[in-house]
Design a protein around this motif. Structure first.
Motif: not given
Length: 940
Positions: A827, A831, A842, A847, A877, A880
């Motif tokens: 994961t 990402i 995502l 996502g 998360y 990004t």
């Protein structure tokens, strides 16, 4: 079978859901079938489990308990009630709760079987915790239940409250409310206990013993509700506790419960805690238990000695800071040391938690004033490592004695970190003891073993400026002892000690030649009679060789190679570990920096491979059945593994046609045959093969094997999809040969992934993931390698990618650490991949679902120790996709709100808002001091 089915009323096809109230007689017959009819056990069990999940279980369980037909049906009913109250309390309408409570109390009054009482006790406890309207349970139960049963309920309430199981779904407010209520009744419970004890005097000794156990168990469990205001009511109970401990006739079962209670009191007596005012009183009374300890020694009463050791240890742990800062009497250290000095290891081991805690504090503080105590501790531990005088062989790794040594070795690791080990050796005259115990092999061996435990801590050995005061004397002593006169375990421990000192020996080359000769002599003289001893010597020799940075005399190391080669050819039983260890030594020799720079490396590597191939041929030509020959076969695989594991080929060797021909024409065909053979027999053997393939590929880069390996593992995996090491082999190929600049190669590896993925998806579903954690781990490792090495090809492989992402969401909930880690790594790699396709995923449905799944799994499914790794996913998360992070967090909170309401969890909107605020402020990774001050503060 048909008659049996008719007799039990068992339906021919099991229903997936029970939609109407079943007849009580039918339920009872199925319970009997589950316990008494082996052929119907599974089907009856499944039907009854379905009944327990249905809303009809409440009434059926109650009716079974009313009728009390037999033990089995009553136990099933009581367990069903407990489970329904614990997990499905929300099914009951509010007006039915009081009726259920009264019914359970009535069952408690009427049923005397201990096991069923326990289930009913848990039921009434859970009703109390969940029913906010039941405001006087203690008062009601005390008047409706016999005193003995009421005490059992009191114990149950306290123990379950302390456990605070997640399934009880108690909010902090409810938890606090219950604690306040029970604390108010603490004095009443103590008075009840005192009256109960007075009543016990009128019964015979056996009943008195049972009543005493219940007395102390209840006091122990209810201490969590005591406050400073209750000290006056606790003191009389303390007097009773110490009177029992000082009574030499106290039964062992009672003594254990008394000790449990006192340990709980000591825990609460910690400085700044509830009973801090009692601490000195309790401590002084414990010091008076010395005579009880001596009496237990005289009677050889191990159980009481362990109990007293627990008490001393608990006191030491609770006053640890005071001991270190000399604020309390240091007598407790001597008492704990006395326990360590007892000849039974179980008594000594009881104190280990204290020594771990003490060494941690001393390590942080750098204090040296406790070194004399630590030296005494090491001396006592030395005695516990002694072997029996009639011990004849090398110690078995599966023996109890070896288990004791492992535990002691772990403690010595902590001791060495905070004391001067050289001072210990000097102050205890350990080197002199070695010379004095030459004629006593037990004493000699145990002193060598303690030195080995110290030498394993390489950092502390390396950085002790006084090490050269003792190490030369120790090594010289070992080398001077004639091997033929020594016990085999003495030689084994000496070999391990030399192996642990490999760095120091190479830094002092005057010992190097003698040490190598010593180890080689042991290998040569014992490989037939005592192969376990030769194996230990070979392992230590490998450590010495691997640490050799340069070889002054190349001829001497070649002679060593030849000697080991000759020994290897004479090993008759390939199933022993010695062959693998010698093969590792040979590989270490040719991988030495000096040796690898000469052109002869290629020649010597060929000799090593040919040596191993002779063993391959022996196994293949064996007339013994393959299953019987399996252990030898696996050892041959491990021999091949030993060749390539730590092998560092030079440019000439890595391009050697002769070596590659041996790999292509003999080694790979053998591994291919092994993989095919063991796929149906032993997945563990496939693990051995996969490690071989990994190191051959990584060391020699045999590109020509890529297609043959793929063509072999794919159909095998399709036939045996539970053999996850085949996936591991695929990930090794991708890691070593993956190259986006080679379209043919990339497409071939993607086709391999697709084929392996189809079988994996066929094996796994959301109901059986927990049955295949290794498949999950190896499959996502393969996906991660693909993503990193062949990013474009992997992300454009749409159909397989979609299935992988769906499997990712399902696998988030897997509570097997290795498997979950592989999912998290994939994961995070996904990402971090800056690619439009990933960005699209995502920001889309995937996502969102993945984010919510991680939140949901952490809160409702996974153990707490999974959280630190999963936090990295949320951090990626936020870095990004910051906008998506905020959006998904809000969606997660909404999801939690709905789940909490439907699941009847005691969590309110304020709790959820606090969760959102804290989570929205995800702290950044650690920064340098110059930048840390610029970070925003967390929300209030």
């Amino acid at each position: 079978m048909a008659m049996a089915n008719m007799g039990t009323g068992l339906p021919t096809s099991m229903p997936t859901q029970i939609n109407e109230m079943p007849e009580l007689e039918k339920v009872h017959s199925l319970i009997k079938a589950m316990y008494q009819q082996k052929e119907l056990k599974e089907s009856a069990s499944k039907w009854l489990e379905e009944l327990q999940r249905s809303v009809f279980a409440w009434q059926i369980a109650d009716q079974l308990l009313i009728k009390r037909l037999d033990y089995e049906s009553c136990y099933f009913a009581a367990q069903t009630l407990k489970t329904k109250i614990q997990y499905n309390f929300g099914e009951l309408p509010p007006e039915a709760v009081d009726s259920l409570k009264n019914s359970v109390i009535a069952h408690l009054v009427n049923i005397d079987e201990k096991v069923i009482q326990t289930q009913l006790g848990l039921s009434i406890t859970y009703i109390f915790f969940k029913n906010l309207n039941w405001i006087n349970p203690i008062e009601e139960l005390s008047t409706t239940l016999p005193k003995s049963k009421f005490l059992e309920i009191l114990i149950c309430i306290a123990q379950e409250f302390e456990e605070n199981r997640p399934t009880l779904k108690m909010s902090k407010q409810r938890h606090h409310q219950i604690k306040e209520y029970l604390s108010k009744h603490f004095p009443n419970v103590i008075e009840l206990l005192k009256a109960f004890r007075l009543e016990s005097i009128n019964f015979d000794p056996l009943i008195q013993e049972h009543m005493a156990i219940k007395f102390f168990s209840c006091f122990d469990s209810w201490l969590i509700f005591a406050t400073k205001d209750h000290l006056a009511v606790i003191e009389p109970i303390l007097q009773i506790i110490f009177s029992y401990l000082n009574n030499h006739q106290c039964p062992n079962d009672v003594h254990e419960k008394v000790s449990d209670a006192l340990c709980k009191v000591i825990y609460h007596c910690e400085a700044h805690s509830t009973f801090s005012d009692l601490r000195i009183v309790v401590m002084n009374e414990i010091f008076k238990l010395d005579s009880a300890y001596e009496n237990a020694i005289l009677k050889e009463d191990s159980e009481k000695l362990i109990d007293l050791a627990r008490i001393y240890t608990q006191l030491g742990n609770s006053t640890l800071e005071c001991i270190v800062h000399e604020q309390v009497d240091g007598k407790i250290l001597n008492l704990i040391l006395k326990c360590v000095g007892h000849y039974e290891f179980e008594v000594a081991a009881t104190t280990f938690s204290f020594w771990y805690n003490l060494t941690e504090v001393l390590f942080k503080s750098g204090s040296i004033k406790f070194h004399p105590f630590l030296n005494l501790l090491l001396s006592s531990l030395t005695r516990h490592c002694e072997l029996e005088i009639d011990w004849e062989d090398v110690i078995d790794e599966r023996s109890d004695q070896n288990d004791y040594r492992i535990q002691i070795g772990e403690l010595i690791h902590e001791i060495v970190s905070c004391c001067d080990w050289v001072d210990f050796i000097v102050s205890t005259n350990l080197i002199e003891n070695l010379h004095n115990s030459i004629s006593n092999w037990v004493s000699l061996e145990v002193n060598l073993y303690i030195l080995y435990c110290i030498a394993r801590e390489k950092d502390y050995v390396k950085h002790n400026e006084r090490k050269n005061e003792v190490l030369p004397k120790i090594v010289t002593f070992i080398l001077q002892q004639p091997q033929e006169r020594q016990h085999v375990q003495v030689l084994a421990t000496a070999c391990e000690l030399i192996g642990a000192l490999n760095e120091w020996i190479n830094q002092n080359p005057m010992f190097l030649s003698s040490v190598i000769g010593y180890l080689l002599g042991i290998i040569n003289s014992h490989y037939k009679a005592v192969p376990k001893l030769s194996t230990k010597a070979a392992k230590s020799l490998k450590k010495i060789i691997c640490e050799m940075k340069t070889v002054v005399d190349l001829n001497s190391i070649k002679n060593l190679f030849v000697n080991l080669e000759q020994i290897y050819t004479q090993i008759e039983d390939i199933s022993v570990d010695l062959s693998v260890s010698i093969m590792s030594c040979l590989t270490a020799i040719v991988s030495n920096d000096t040796f690898s720079q000469c052109d002869e490396q290629e020649f010597f590597v060929q000799r090593i491979i040919n040596l191993c191939l002779t063993k391959v041929n022996e196994v293949m030509n064996s007339k013994v059945a393959t299953e019987v020959n399996q252990k030898k076969w696996e050892k041959v695989i491990d021999n091949i593994y030993a060749i390539f594991k730590d092998f560092h080929p030079n440019p000439k060797t890595i391009s050697s046609e002769q070596i590659h021909r041996l790999i292509q024409e003999q080694i790979w065909p053998f591994l291919r045959l092994s993989i095919s053979h063991f796929c149906a027999l032993d997945p563990q053997a496939i693990e051995h093969c996969s490690r071989c393939v990994r190191h051959i590929v990584r060391s020699m880069k045999p590109f020509y094997l890529l297609r043959p390996i793929v063509d072999h593992i794919v159909p095998l995996y399709q036939q045996y999809p539970t053999n996850s090491p085949l996936l591991y082999i695929g990930s090794v190929l991708v890691s070593e040969f993956g190259n986006e600049n080679d379209p043919t190669l990339s497409n071939g590896l993607i086709l391999m992934l697709n084929a392996l993925a189809v079988s994996t998806f066929g094996l796994l579903n959301d109901q059986n993931l927990n049955l295949h954690p290794y498949t999950i781990a190896d499959f996502f490792n393969l996906c991660s390698r693909m993503l990193v090495k062949l990013t474009e090809n992997f992300l454009s492989n749409t159909e397989t990618l979609n299935n992988i992402l769906n499997l990712t969401i399902m696998s988030v909930y897997l509570d097997q650490k290795e498997a979950n880690d592989s999912v998290i790594r994939f994961t995070i790699d996904l990402i971090k991949t800056e690619h439009p396709i990933v960005d699209q995923f995502l920001k889309g449905d995937f996502g969102q679902k993945l984010f919510v799944a991680f939140i949901d799994s952490v809160i409702f499914k996974l153990p707490a120790y999974f959280i630190p790794d999963i936090v990295d996913v949320f951090w990626e998360y936020k870095c990004t996709e910051p906008e998506s992070f905020s959006k998904y967090l809000q969606l997660s909170v909404n999801h939690l709100s709905n789940k909490i309401q439907t699941g009847n969890y005691a969590v309110n909107n304020e709790n959820l808002q606090s969760f959102y605020n804290n989570f929205a402020w995800v702290p950044p990774p650690p920064t340098s001091p110059s930048t840390s001050s610029s970070q925003p503060p967390p929300p209030p």
